[in-house]
Design a protein around this motif. Structure first.
Motif, PDB file in Angstrom:
ATOM      1  N   THR A 107      44.380  42.337  32.278  1.00  0.00           N
ATOM      2  CA  THR A 107      45.489  43.300  32.759  1.00  0.00           C
ATOM      3  C   THR A 107      45.146  43.998  33.856  1.00  0.00           C
ATOM      4  O   THR A 107      45.839  44.162  34.949  1.00  0.00           O
ATOM      5  N   LEU A 108      43.964  44.217  34.002  1.00  0.00           N
ATOM      6  CA  LEU A 108      43.095  45.083  35.158  1.00  0.00           C
ATOM      7  C   LEU A 108      41.788  44.219  35.560  1.00  0.00           C
ATOM      8  O   LEU A 108      41.203  43.589  34.645  1.00  0.00           O
ATOM      9  N   PHE A 109      41.599  44.517  36.791  1.00  0.00           N
ATOM     10  CA  PHE A 109      40.281  43.862  37.211  1.00  0.00           C
ATOM     11  C   PHE A 109      39.558  44.781  38.382  1.00  0.00           C
ATOM     12  O   PHE A 109      40.213  45.488  39.049  1.00  0.00           O
ATOM     13  N   ALA A 110      38.362  45.463  37.755  1.00  0.00           N
ATOM     14  CA  ALA A 110      37.751  46.420  38.190  1.00  0.00           C
ATOM     15  C   ALA A 110      36.288  45.906  39.076  1.00  0.00           C
ATOM     16  O   ALA A 110      35.734  45.179  38.602  1.00  0.00           O
ATOM     17  N   LYS A 111      36.165  46.591  40.216  1.00  0.00           N
ATOM     18  CA  LYS A 111      34.956  46.428  40.929  1.00  0.00           C
ATOM     19  C   LYS A 111      34.230  47.298  40.641  1.00  0.00           C
ATOM     20  O   LYS A 111      34.726  48.642  40.813  1.00  0.00           O
ATOM     21  N   VAL A 112      33.039  47.457  40.101  1.00  0.00           N
ATOM     22  CA  VAL A 112      32.218  48.476  39.820  1.00  0.00           C
ATOM     23  C   VAL A 112      30.634  48.426  40.362  1.00  0.00           C
ATOM     24  O   VAL A 112      30.281  47.335  40.655  1.00  0.00           O
ATOM     25  N   ILE A 113      30.076  49.646  40.703  1.00  0.00           N
ATOM     26  CA  ILE A 113      28.944  49.812  41.416  1.00  0.00           C
ATOM     27  C   ILE A 113      28.104  50.588  40.540  1.00  0.00           C
ATOM     28  O   ILE A 113      28.439  51.651  40.267  1.00  0.00           O
ATOM     29  N   CYS A 114      27.036  50.062  40.044  1.00  0.00           N
ATOM     30  CA  CYS A 114      26.123  50.857  38.974  1.00  0.00           C
ATOM     31  C   CYS A 114      24.686  50.954  39.877  1.00  0.00           C
ATOM     32  O   CYS A 114      24.111  49.930  40.442  1.00  0.00           O
TER      33      CYS A 114
END
Length: 153
Positions: A107-114
């Motif tokens: 449903t959702l696609f997230a770009k994440v920086i950790c």
């Protein structure tokens, strides 16, 4: 979806210059385009008013700031009615730098920086997976980003 806006060759030339370097001064753009500085100001204002130019961003070297992990998280929601609340909650998570409503499996696609894998694990276990409506997630870690650009006009 918004209708396409008609731009002339000068508008496209201005955008091409700014895509290469958004800090190019208006007078330098005017010199390259063989027009007055006032013409560039008018064209820029027009493109801002039309929403073509939404602003500018600073590009940071995230690893130099201690953020070494870039990943993409596919989010499955339990039902359609969870969408707005899930988007609202995910928007509060500072590590999520992009969030897309997609077709296909997620449903959702997230770009994440950790900062590191432990930070990513904590984010998944203590934040994202606890959002009401999130059924499950799939995580893809980016090993490198060989292409990062705007579309050429």
């Amino acid at each position: 979806m918004a209708a396409s806006v008609q731009l002339d060759d000068l508008d496209l030339q201005i955008l091409d210059i700014l895509i290469k370097d958004a800090r190019t001064p208006y007078l330098e753009i005017a010199r390259i385009c063989h027009v007055s500085g006032g013409t560039i100001h008018v064209r820029m204002k027009k493109m801002e008013d039309l929403g073509i130019i939404k602003g500018t961003k600073i590009l940071l070297d995230m690893p130099k700031l201690g953020y070494d992990v870039c990943c993409f998280i596919g989010v499955y929601l339990d039902k359609t009615s969870s969408f707005q609340d899930a988007v609202s909650e995910m928007g509060k998570i500072k590590e999520i730098v992009e969030l897309h409503y997609t077709t296909g499996a997620y449903t959702l696609f997230a770009k994440v920086i950790c900062k590191n894998i432990s930070h990513l694990q904590e984010l998944l276990l203590s934040s994202i997976n606890l959002i009401p409506g999130v059924q499950r997630t799939d995580t893809f870690i980016s090993l490198s980003q060989p292409v990062d650009r705007n579309v050429r006009l």
